[in-house]
Design an enzyme around this catalytic site. Structure first.
Site, short mmCIF file in Angstrom:
data_model
loop_
_atom_site.label_atom_id
_atom_site.label_comp_id
_atom_site.label_asym_id
_atom_site.label_seq_id
_atom_site.Cartn_x
_atom_site.Cartn_y
_atom_site.Cartn_z
N ARG A 157 0.82 -1.15 0.01
CA ARG A 157 0.06 0.12 0.04
C ARG A 157 0.74 1.31 0.15
NH1 ARG A 157 -5.16 0.06 2.05
NH2 ARG A 157 -4.63 1.69 3.67
N ILE A 158 1.95 1.32 0.90
CA ILE A 158 2.73 2.53 0.88
C ILE A 158 3.80 2.59 -0.22
CG2 ILE A 158 4.41 3.49 2.33
CD1 ILE A 158 3.57 2.30 4.73
N ASP A 177 9.60 -7.25 -5.03
CA ASP A 177 8.84 -7.49 -4.15
C ASP A 177 8.56 -9.03 -4.19
OD1 ASP A 177 6.98 -7.61 -1.84
OD2 ASP A 177 6.15 -5.85 -2.23
N PRO A 209 8.51 -4.46 5.43
CA PRO A 209 8.70 -4.72 6.79
C PRO A 209 9.85 -5.33 7.38
CG PRO A 209 7.28 -6.43 5.89
CD PRO A 209 7.72 -5.50 4.83
N SER A 236 10.92 3.17 6.56
CA SER A 236 10.00 2.09 6.95
C SER A 236 10.42 1.45 8.24
CB SER A 236 10.09 0.80 5.94
OG SER A 236 9.43 -0.37 6.34
N ARG A 237 11.60 0.76 8.34
CA ARG A 237 12.27 0.40 9.68
C ARG A 237 13.68 0.43 9.71
NH1 ARG A 237 7.84 0.95 11.39
NH2 ARG A 237 6.48 -0.13 12.54
N ASP A 261 14.31 8.37 7.96
CA ASP A 261 13.23 8.71 9.18
C ASP A 261 13.21 7.68 10.29
OD1 ASP A 261 11.03 10.15 10.33
OD2 ASP A 261 9.70 8.35 9.88
N GLU A 266 17.16 3.31 17.42
CA GLU A 266 16.43 4.33 17.69
C GLU A 266 15.82 4.24 18.86
OE1 GLU A 266 12.03 4.18 15.52
OE2 GLU A 266 13.70 4.30 14.01
N HIS A 298 11.51 9.31 13.35
CA HIS A 298 10.32 8.46 12.86
C HIS A 298 8.90 9.13 12.92
CE1 HIS A 298 9.16 3.92 13.31
NE2 HIS A 298 8.55 4.39 12.77
#
Length: 338
Positions: A157-158, A177, A209, A236-237, A261, A266, A298
């Site tokens: 979706r993102i 993907d 993810p 994302s992460r 971000d 973190e 974040h």
């Protein structure tokens, strides 16, 4: 019943209180805490059947045992990611865990583009200069995105929302993907292997993810495959990127820009004011010194639209628990096979 919400930002508090009042009409109340859930703060939850946590909460074995011993039955996490939760331990302790399976993809996709353009057009440096009344253009030379190649790693979706913006810029689109997204294919995206995407892309944005298989997906080998003047964005992460390897490449003078971000270490830093005491993370301290790097804390998800959706879903997860219902948002207990 009092429900305890950990790690609540000041902007979030009125939204959370309003949503709980609307949903439970005073039958259940929420107490918002600005402290994050850690091993030190977990005892605060004693006597609370339901708690809600933020994305950087420590939900490892020690904390989960403290929560279970104190009577907690439901952990309602206010995020999509759950890499911070030891789900096996939670299930063993009979703790129910729910998350927010989705919220506005535009919040993160738009912010990823904000980072990309900020590093491309040297916006942070330019703004700093003009505050000092330095109006020179030296060192601010950017480049057009039109006609260049965007590599999108993760086209859910993102990633799809990010791709639509890239298409609007008139960019060539490459995707990677496990499954192809027909909406991205319709925009002209070509799905390729990861090495080709890294080698050919002028802009690479991460939207997968954090799982064991994706930890340090962008490591030393992947970074070496990228163009010397590429832009890398991660909203994302943090664990998707090997930060030490990235710093080594930046020290060698590579990459037009990097927008982050998220950061793999973190927890305990982001969402907290460290301006007076400083930090003892040498990698992060070095990272933020590079003039072609922008690091934010974040905040990609942090729009009124997305936060409201996250809170509404969290309230529904709590209402489902109280009513004995389950939904696709419940991670533990796991759904039975078949």
């Amino acid at each position: 019943m009092e429900i305890l919400a950990f790690g609540v930002q000041s902007d979030e508090k009125p939204l959370i209180e309003k949503a709980f009042d609307k949903a439970f009409a005073g039958q259940h109340e929420v107490r918002c805490l600005d402290v994050f859930l850690t091993a030190d703060t977990a005892p605060i939850a004693a006597g609370h059947e339901i708690i809600s946590t933020s994305v950087n909460a420590d939900l490892g074995s020690r904390v989960l045992q403290t929560l279970a011993a104190g009577g907690t039955q439901l952990i309602a996490q206010r995020s999509t990611g759950f890499n911070n939760i030891d789900l096996d331990v939670a299930e063993r302790l009979a703790l129910r865990v729910a998350r927010v399976s989705h919220y506005s993809p535009y919040s993160v996709a738009e912010f990823a583009w904000t980072l990309a353009m900020a590093v491309n057009r040297r916006v942070v440096r330019a703004a700093g200069r003009t505050r000092d009344f330095d109006f020179r253009l030296d060192g601010l030379l950017g480049r057009d995105m039109h006609g260049r190649t965007a590599g999108v790693i993760g086209t859910g979706r993102i990633g799809e929302a990010f791709t639509r913006i890239a298409h609007g810029f008139g960019m060539r689109l490459l995707g990677w993907d496990v499954t192809e997204n027909p909406a991205c294919t319709a925009l002209g995206m070509e799905y390729v292997d990861k090495d080709r995407l890294l080698a050919e892309s002028d802009l690479i944005s991460l939207h997968v993810p954090l799982l064991p298989a994706t930890h340090h997906l962008i490591g030393a080998r992947a970074l070496a495959r990228m163009k010397d003047d590429a832009i890398l964005v991660n909203s994302s992460r943090g664990g998707l990127v090997d930060t030490d390897a990235l710093v080594a490449e930046l020290r060698a003078g590579r990459f037009l820009g990097v927008g982050l971000d998220v950061y793999e270490a973190e927890a305990g830093l982001f969402f907290v004011d460290k301006s007076l005491e400083g930090i003892d993370d040498d990698t992060l301290a070095r990272l933020v010194t590079f003039p072609n790097v922008v690091v934010t804390s974040h905040q990609a998800y942090y729009t009124r639209d997305a936060v409201s959706q996250i809170i509404d879903t969290t309230v529904r997860n709590i209402a489902d628990h109280l009513a004995g219902r389950r939904s696709e948002n419940v991670l533990v207990p796991a759904l039975p096979a078949g």
